[in-house]
Design a protein around this motif. Structure first.
Motif, PDB file in Angstrom:
ATOM      1  N   VAL A 198      14.200  -2.858 -16.504  1.00  0.00           N
ATOM      2  CA  VAL A 198      13.347  -4.049 -16.251  1.00  0.00           C
ATOM      3  C   VAL A 198      12.521  -3.756 -15.186  1.00  0.00           C
ATOM      4  O   VAL A 198      12.671  -3.000 -14.219  1.00  0.00           O
ATOM      5  CB  VAL A 198      14.393  -4.969 -15.847  1.00  0.00           C
ATOM      6  CG1 VAL A 198      13.612  -6.310 -15.242  1.00  0.00           C
ATOM      7  CG2 VAL A 198      15.439  -5.658 -16.988  1.00  0.00           C
ATOM      8  N   PRO A 199      11.036  -4.347 -15.078  1.00  0.00           N
ATOM      9  CA  PRO A 199      10.257  -4.112 -13.968  1.00  0.00           C
ATOM     10  C   PRO A 199      10.749  -4.424 -12.672  1.00  0.00           C
ATOM     11  O   PRO A 199      11.357  -5.601 -12.455  1.00  0.00           O
ATOM     12  CB  PRO A 199       9.073  -4.981 -14.450  1.00  0.00           C
ATOM     13  CG  PRO A 199       9.166  -5.200 -15.951  1.00  0.00           C
ATOM     14  CD  PRO A 199      10.604  -4.986 -16.175  1.00  0.00           C
ATOM     15  N   VAL A 200      10.524  -3.433 -11.792  1.00  0.00           N
ATOM     16  CA  VAL A 200      10.843  -3.852 -10.251  1.00  0.00           C
ATOM     17  C   VAL A 200       9.901  -3.747  -9.576  1.00  0.00           C
ATOM     18  O   VAL A 200       9.338  -2.524  -9.415  1.00  0.00           O
ATOM     19  CB  VAL A 200      12.022  -2.858  -9.853  1.00  0.00           C
ATOM     20  CG1 VAL A 200      12.603  -3.090  -8.339  1.00  0.00           C
ATOM     21  CG2 VAL A 200      13.478  -2.892 -11.091  1.00  0.00           C
ATOM     22  N   ALA A 201       9.687  -4.835  -8.792  1.00  0.00           N
ATOM     23  CA  ALA A 201       8.419  -4.725  -7.940  1.00  0.00           C
ATOM     24  C   ALA A 201       8.797  -4.892  -6.447  1.00  0.00           C
ATOM     25  O   ALA A 201       9.807  -5.449  -6.172  1.00  0.00           O
ATOM     26  CB  ALA A 201       7.619  -6.097  -8.276  1.00  0.00           C
ATOM     27  N   PHE A 202       7.904  -3.938  -5.648  1.00  0.00           N
ATOM     28  CA  PHE A 202       8.541  -3.972  -4.125  1.00  0.00           C
ATOM     29  C   PHE A 202       6.728  -4.127  -3.590  1.00  0.00           C
ATOM     30  O   PHE A 202       6.145  -3.188  -3.582  1.00  0.00           O
ATOM     31  CB  PHE A 202       8.763  -2.748  -3.829  1.00  0.00           C
ATOM     32  CG  PHE A 202       9.130  -2.632  -2.325  1.00  0.00           C
ATOM     33  CD1 PHE A 202       9.727  -3.518  -1.620  1.00  0.00           C
ATOM     34  CD2 PHE A 202       8.690  -1.555  -1.583  1.00  0.00           C
ATOM     35  CE1 PHE A 202      10.073  -3.401  -0.237  1.00  0.00           C
ATOM     36  CE2 PHE A 202       8.698  -1.298  -0.228  1.00  0.00           C
ATOM     37  CZ  PHE A 202       9.366  -2.106   0.489  1.00  0.00           C
ATOM     38  N   GLY A 203       6.499  -5.415  -3.229  1.00  0.00           N
ATOM     39  CA  GLY A 203       5.234  -5.711  -2.334  1.00  0.00           C
ATOM     40  C   GLY A 203       4.232  -5.759  -3.362  1.00  0.00           C
ATOM     41  O   GLY A 203       4.578  -5.927  -4.599  1.00  0.00           O
ATOM     42  N   LYS A 204       3.047  -5.438  -3.048  1.00  0.00           N
ATOM     43  CA  LYS A 204       1.900  -5.467  -3.624  1.00  0.00           C
ATOM     44  C   LYS A 204       1.305  -4.293  -3.698  1.00  0.00           C
ATOM     45  O   LYS A 204       1.397  -3.556  -2.607  1.00  0.00           O
ATOM     46  CB  LYS A 204       0.784  -6.625  -3.375  1.00  0.00           C
ATOM     47  CG  LYS A 204       1.302  -7.799  -3.331  1.00  0.00           C
ATOM     48  CD  LYS A 204       1.627  -8.521  -4.630  1.00  0.00           C
ATOM     49  CE  LYS A 204       2.024 -10.142  -4.921  1.00  0.00           C
ATOM     50  NZ  LYS A 204       2.460 -10.268  -6.050  1.00  0.00           N
ATOM     51  N   VAL A 214      -5.627  -2.114   2.056  1.00  0.00           N
ATOM     52  CA  VAL A 214      -5.622  -3.461   1.817  1.00  0.00           C
ATOM     53  C   VAL A 214      -4.788  -3.998   0.653  1.00  0.00           C
ATOM     54  O   VAL A 214      -4.803  -3.449  -0.338  1.00  0.00           O
ATOM     55  CB  VAL A 214      -7.053  -4.224   1.616  1.00  0.00           C
ATOM     56  CG1 VAL A 214      -6.871  -5.742   1.804  1.00  0.00           C
ATOM     57  CG2 VAL A 214      -7.826  -3.982   2.964  1.00  0.00           C
ATOM     58  N   GLU A 215      -3.933  -4.993   0.899  1.00  0.00           N
ATOM     59  CA  GLU A 215      -3.226  -5.336  -0.289  1.00  0.00           C
ATOM     60  C   GLU A 215      -3.721  -6.217  -1.308  1.00  0.00           C
ATOM     61  O   GLU A 215      -4.698  -6.945  -1.010  1.00  0.00           O
ATOM     62  CB  GLU A 215      -1.881  -6.293   0.121  1.00  0.00           C
ATOM     63  CG  GLU A 215      -0.799  -5.471   0.914  1.00  0.00           C
ATOM     64  CD  GLU A 215       0.538  -6.457   0.916  1.00  0.00           C
ATOM     65  OE1 GLU A 215       0.407  -7.820   0.701  1.00  0.00           O
ATOM     66  OE2 GLU A 215       1.693  -6.016   1.259  1.00  0.00           O
ATOM     67  N   THR A 216      -3.459  -5.833  -2.584  1.00  0.00           N
ATOM     68  CA  THR A 216      -4.150  -6.510  -3.630  1.00  0.00           C
ATOM     69  C   THR A 216      -3.375  -7.687  -4.257  1.00  0.00           C
ATOM     70  O   THR A 216      -2.128  -7.953  -3.594  1.00  0.00           O
ATOM     71  CB  THR A 216      -4.486  -5.712  -4.815  1.00  0.00           C
ATOM     72  OG1 THR A 216      -3.210  -5.256  -5.400  1.00  0.00           O
ATOM     73  CG2 THR A 216      -5.377  -4.505  -4.432  1.00  0.00           C
ATOM     74  N   ASP A 217      -3.732  -8.279  -5.054  1.00  0.00           N
ATOM     75  CA  ASP A 217      -2.622  -9.555  -5.676  1.00  0.00           C
ATOM     76  C   ASP A 217      -1.839  -8.919  -7.052  1.00  0.00           C
ATOM     77  O   ASP A 217      -1.203  -9.737  -7.584  1.00  0.00           O
ATOM     78  CB  ASP A 217      -3.624 -10.583  -6.245  1.00  0.00           C
ATOM     79  CG  ASP A 217      -4.572 -10.452  -7.351  1.00  0.00           C
ATOM     80  OD1 ASP A 217      -4.777  -9.305  -7.604  1.00  0.00           O
ATOM     81  OD2 ASP A 217      -5.200 -11.313  -7.605  1.00  0.00           O
ATOM     82  N   LYS A 218      -1.848  -7.476  -7.011  1.00  0.00           N
ATOM     83  CA  LYS A 218      -1.087  -6.947  -8.132  1.00  0.00           C
ATOM     84  C   LYS A 218       0.145  -6.439  -7.730  1.00  0.00           C
ATOM     85  O   LYS A 218       0.483  -6.012  -6.422  1.00  0.00           O
ATOM     86  CB  LYS A 218      -1.781  -5.766  -8.838  1.00  0.00           C
ATOM     87  CG  LYS A 218      -3.140  -6.104  -9.655  1.00  0.00           C
ATOM     88  CD  LYS A 218      -3.675  -4.971 -10.039  1.00  0.00           C
ATOM     89  CE  LYS A 218      -5.092  -5.250 -10.917  1.00  0.00           C
ATOM     90  NZ  LYS A 218      -5.721  -3.954 -11.172  1.00  0.00           N
ATOM     91  N   ASP A 219       1.183  -6.744  -8.479  1.00  0.00           N
ATOM     92  CA  ASP A 219       2.588  -6.356  -7.774  1.00  0.00           C
ATOM     93  C   ASP A 219       2.720  -4.783  -7.991  1.00  0.00           C
ATOM     94  O   ASP A 219       2.136  -4.017  -9.129  1.00  0.00           O
ATOM     95  CB  ASP A 219       3.635  -6.842  -9.026  1.00  0.00           C
ATOM     96  CG  ASP A 219       4.010  -8.253  -8.960  1.00  0.00           C
ATOM     97  OD1 ASP A 219       3.787  -8.731  -7.795  1.00  0.00           O
ATOM     98  OD2 ASP A 219       4.255  -8.651  -9.973  1.00  0.00           O
ATOM     99  N   ASN A 220       3.393  -4.151  -7.070  1.00  0.00           N
ATOM    100  CA  ASN A 220       3.620  -2.618  -6.921  1.00  0.00           C
ATOM    101  C   ASN A 220       5.049  -2.556  -7.777  1.00  0.00           C
ATOM    102  O   ASN A 220       6.037  -2.661  -7.138  1.00  0.00           O
ATOM    103  CB  ASN A 220       3.720  -2.299  -5.545  1.00  0.00           C
ATOM    104  CG  ASN A 220       4.325  -1.066  -5.393  1.00  0.00           C
ATOM    105  OD1 ASN A 220       3.576  -0.142  -6.199  1.00  0.00           O
ATOM    106  ND2 ASN A 220       4.899  -0.633  -4.579  1.00  0.00           N
ATOM    107  N   ILE A 221       4.826  -2.196  -9.083  1.00  0.00           N
ATOM    108  CA  ILE A 221       5.806  -1.931  -9.917  1.00  0.00           C
ATOM    109  C   ILE A 221       6.351  -0.501  -9.841  1.00  0.00           C
ATOM    110  O   ILE A 221       5.380   0.618  -9.947  1.00  0.00           O
ATOM    111  CB  ILE A 221       5.494  -2.067 -11.382  1.00  0.00           C
ATOM    112  CG1 ILE A 221       5.120  -3.445 -11.621  1.00  0.00           C
ATOM    113  CG2 ILE A 221       6.805  -1.830 -12.308  1.00  0.00           C
ATOM    114  CD1 ILE A 221       5.912  -4.717 -11.315  1.00  0.00           C
ATOM    115  N   ILE A 222       7.511  -0.378  -9.115  1.00  0.00           N
ATOM    116  CA  ILE A 222       7.967   1.134  -8.879  1.00  0.00           C
ATOM    117  C   ILE A 222       8.701   1.872  -9.902  1.00  0.00           C
ATOM    118  O   ILE A 222       9.022   2.984  -9.841  1.00  0.00           O
ATOM    119  CB  ILE A 222       8.794   0.883  -7.651  1.00  0.00           C
ATOM    120  CG1 ILE A 222      10.125   0.131  -8.024  1.00  0.00           C
ATOM    121  CG2 ILE A 222       8.324   0.309  -6.500  1.00  0.00           C
ATOM    122  CD1 ILE A 222      11.601   0.710  -8.535  1.00  0.00           C
TER     123      ILE A 222
END
Length: 684
Positions: A198-204, A214-222
């Motif tokens: 299952v996708p796991v996101a940690f921040g952007k 700079v952070e974007t609005d895209k999930d950081n899928i690890i």
């Protein structure tokens, strides 16, 4: 609001968790994310079955840090829990006897959680308070909040939560501040959750903008939810496997081959095993196979699941039949694990055999990299030798490759000795043993090149496996004695001349650390070298094996024993003998005469005293025997000194000794310098 105590048999469960799981406390994150993934998988299953009729929507599991408030939150949109379910699954920990639990598992912290269903409670290893805000997927379910501060006391109250699923909020303890560092959490997610389904996101995600990240609005899928081993092999290309290898092991050389495992009976097992390019340093290559359970990382210490020699491989094994928290005792006793080990061995052997048969040329080109791995397998596992003997190769000094059977057929006519033993000649170093190799080739013999890290123990193993066969290094004896076709020709020199010749060379041999020289005189034919150095095959091999095998260290302490063989047929040796005889004859004649006289007297004394009992021998007779032995030794020393005085000024004796040493890489430093200067003076 509901208050109560967690259902345990004693109140010290949390100190127990804290203390005994502390060495492995980083696995709390794996447990938390695994629980979130499980809850997500369950909602997907319910939707597939039509039980859940709502929108699944975004199912990403989210991990978020709040350094200011010292919290780490794991959120999912899975099935969630009702108040009754919290009471059942969280409050009532189903185990009894904390003391038994401690005694049984105190040495194996990693096994505690899986065995007792304590996955969730691993959160208390790093937290002083844990909150669960959850809402069930069921219609009309209300959100609830569960709070526990690390004692058995807990509180449940109503909460506000718009969506289904659970948020687990860990209030990180002061002694675990490392888990509030973004880099640390990123590293742990990468280690344990990289391939969760299952996708796991940690921040952007971040990007460079105006010279800074700079952070974007895209999930950081690890994670990769569909890693390569879960896909059908027929849909994959070589490049896919190479890319995945590079993903697992950045900066590694491209692998030689790979095996895609896919079995569902009698156990479930998937994975990809890669053959890395290995030449030496076995230990540095270990712990490269990663073990997963349903795409959740378990360990990279796979001894017990994978046969020992296969721990040299790299790659991934995934099996739901192996529990998340593997203990060594489990591995040793579980029959499924043993079946998996046997299956992997068979698959590896089958794959190598098919590559060998389908494209032998490519297989041969990779043999030098494969050899260490296959040799290790044959040495450490009997059944692997039985499989590998058909695709294991021998390489000769000219770079040609042979199977065991092919090589036997090649040499059986020319290299069988008078006793019917098949002699396999080999070299460890083509350059250092060049002249010995050439001497063997001149006889029409084939010479193998065995220059690998495990070739010494492999030679001993093959001697046991092959019938009436013996391996001999080309420099372990003169060529005519390596493969004896007929009785050895005896030297034509009489014993006195041979003794004098030996004494001349013995007196001038250098004193090398932990090295002993024995001098032999042998009629080798006038076209063979005048002087050669050989080393006993048995002693050298025992010393080499002592590096691998405990209990044989005494061989390593013994000096290296070499033979200096003088060829009495060679003109240079004849010249030295003639020169020695003419220059030493006058001085030696009376000494030799005295020696013979004393030897005759000693023999007569021994014979006379042998007829008497020890108590019948008088002191005078004992003194006579002792004095005769002393006089004989003095005369022998006198003789050796006369010969040594002659030999020390004979440049040819020194030159021949140094040539033999040079040929064996034993002439260094000042001795090499003296040899060069002497060579120049002899050429003038």
């Amino acid at each position: 609001m509901q208050k109560g105590n967690i259902g345990v048999t004693t109140e010290n469960i949390f100190p127990v968790i804290k203390k005994f799981l502390y060495s492995d406390h980083e696995i709390f994150l794996r447990e938390m994310v695994s629980n979130a993934v499980d809850a997500t998988q369950k909602i997907k299953t319910l939707a597939d079955k039509g039980i859940f009729k709502g929108e699944l929507g975004d199912l990403t599991v989210r991990v978020s840090l709040d350094e200011k408030n010292k919290t780490l939150t794991i959120s999912d949109r899975g099935i969630g829990m009702t108040e009754e379910e919290i009471d059942k699954y969280i409050n009532q920990i189903a185990f009894s006897g904390v003391n038994d639990f401690l005694n049984k598992y105190k040495d194996n912290a990693n096994a505690i959680i899986g065995h007792f269903g304590l996955g969730f409670y691993s959160s208390f290893m790093v937290s002083n308070k844990v909150e669960i805000i959850t809402k069930s997927y069921k219609e009309d379910a209300k959100a609830v909040k569960w709070t526990c501060d690390g004692s058995p006391a807990y509180e449940i109250e109503d909460a506000e939560k718009a969506d289904r699923g659970s948020d687990i909020i860990l209030h990180i303890d002061d002694d675990c501040k490392e888990f509030l560092e973004k880099a640390r959490i990123q590293a742990l997610l990468n280690k344990y959750c990289k391939f969760m389904p299952v996708p796991v996101a940690f921040g952007k995600k971040t990007e460079w903008k105006d010279g800074k990240q700079v952070e974007t609005d895209k999930d950081n899928i690890i994670n990769d939810v569909e890693p390569l081993w879960t896909k059908t092999p027929s849909t994959l290309k070589d490049e896919d496997y190479k890319k995945f290898y590079n993903e697992l092991y950045p900066m590694q050389d491209e692998p030689l081959f790979w095996i895609h495992l896919n079995v569902d009976y009698p156990f479930n097992l998937t994975g990809i095993l890669y053959f890395p390019r290995i030449k030496s340093n076995i230990d540095l290559q270990r712990n490269k196979i990663q073990l997963y359970c349903n795409q959740v990382f378990v360990t990279d210490q796979v001894e017990g699941i994978v046969p020992e020699f296969l721990t040299l491989l790299h790659g991934v094994i995934d099996s739901p039949d192996i529990p998340l928290n593997v203990s060594r005792s489990y591995l040793q006793s579980d029959s499924d694990v043993k079946k998996i080990s046997t299956y992997i061995t068979k698959k590896v052997a089958d794959r190598l055999n098919s590559i060998f048969k389908e494209n032998r040329k490519e297989y041969e080109s990779k043999w030098d990299d494969l050899k260490l791995f296959i040799n290790y397998g044959m040495l450490s596992q009997e059944d692997f030798y039985d499989r590998a003997k058909d695709f294991a190769l021998l390489k000769d000094v000219d770079g040609k490759y042979f199977t065991f059977e092919e090589y036997k057929q090649l040499i059986k006519d020319g290299q069988t000795d008078k006793d019917g033993q098949l002699i396999y000649l080999y070299a460890n170093n083509k350059e250092e043993e060049y002249s010995y190799i050439e001497a063997a080739k001149d006889k029409g013999y084939s010479v193998l090149l065995l220059d690998g890290q495990l070739d010494v123990p492999v030679v001993s193993m093959l001697e046991q496996k092959f019938e009436k066969s013996r391996f001999m290094r080309v420099d372990s004896d003169i060529i005519d004695r390596l493969i004896v076709k007929e009785d050895v020709k005896k030297t034509e020199l009489d014993s006195d001349k041979a003794d004098n010749l030996s004494a001349a060379f013995r007196s001038q041999m250098p004193k090398l650390n932990k090295v002993e020289f024995n001098i032999e005189v042998q009629a080798l034919g006038e076209n063979n070298m005048p002087v050669m150095i050989t080393q006993s095959e048995y002693m050298r091999r025992m010393k080499d094996i002592s590096r691998f095998q405990s209990g044989m260290s005494f061989y390593a302490q013994m000096p290296d024993s070499y033979s200096l063989v003088l060829n009495s047929d060679h003109q240079l040796i004849k010249n030295i003998l003639d020169d020695e005889t003419s220059k030493c004859n006058d001085a030696l004649t009376p000494v030799i005469s005295e020696i013979k006289g004393q030897q005759a007297r000693l023999a007569a004394l021994h014979q006379n005293q042998s007829k008497k009992k020890p108590e019948e021998i008088t002191q005078e007779e004992k003194d006579d025997l002792s004095n005769t032995e002393k006089t004989l030794n003095e005369q022998r020393e006198k003789k050796n000194q006369i010969i040594a005085d002659y030999a020390k000024d004979n440049k040819i004796v020194h030159q021949l000794i140094d040539l033999a040493l040079l040929q064996n890489g034993m002439l260094k430093g000042s001795a090499l310098d003296a040899f060069i200067k002497r060579s120049v003076s002899l050429i003038k």
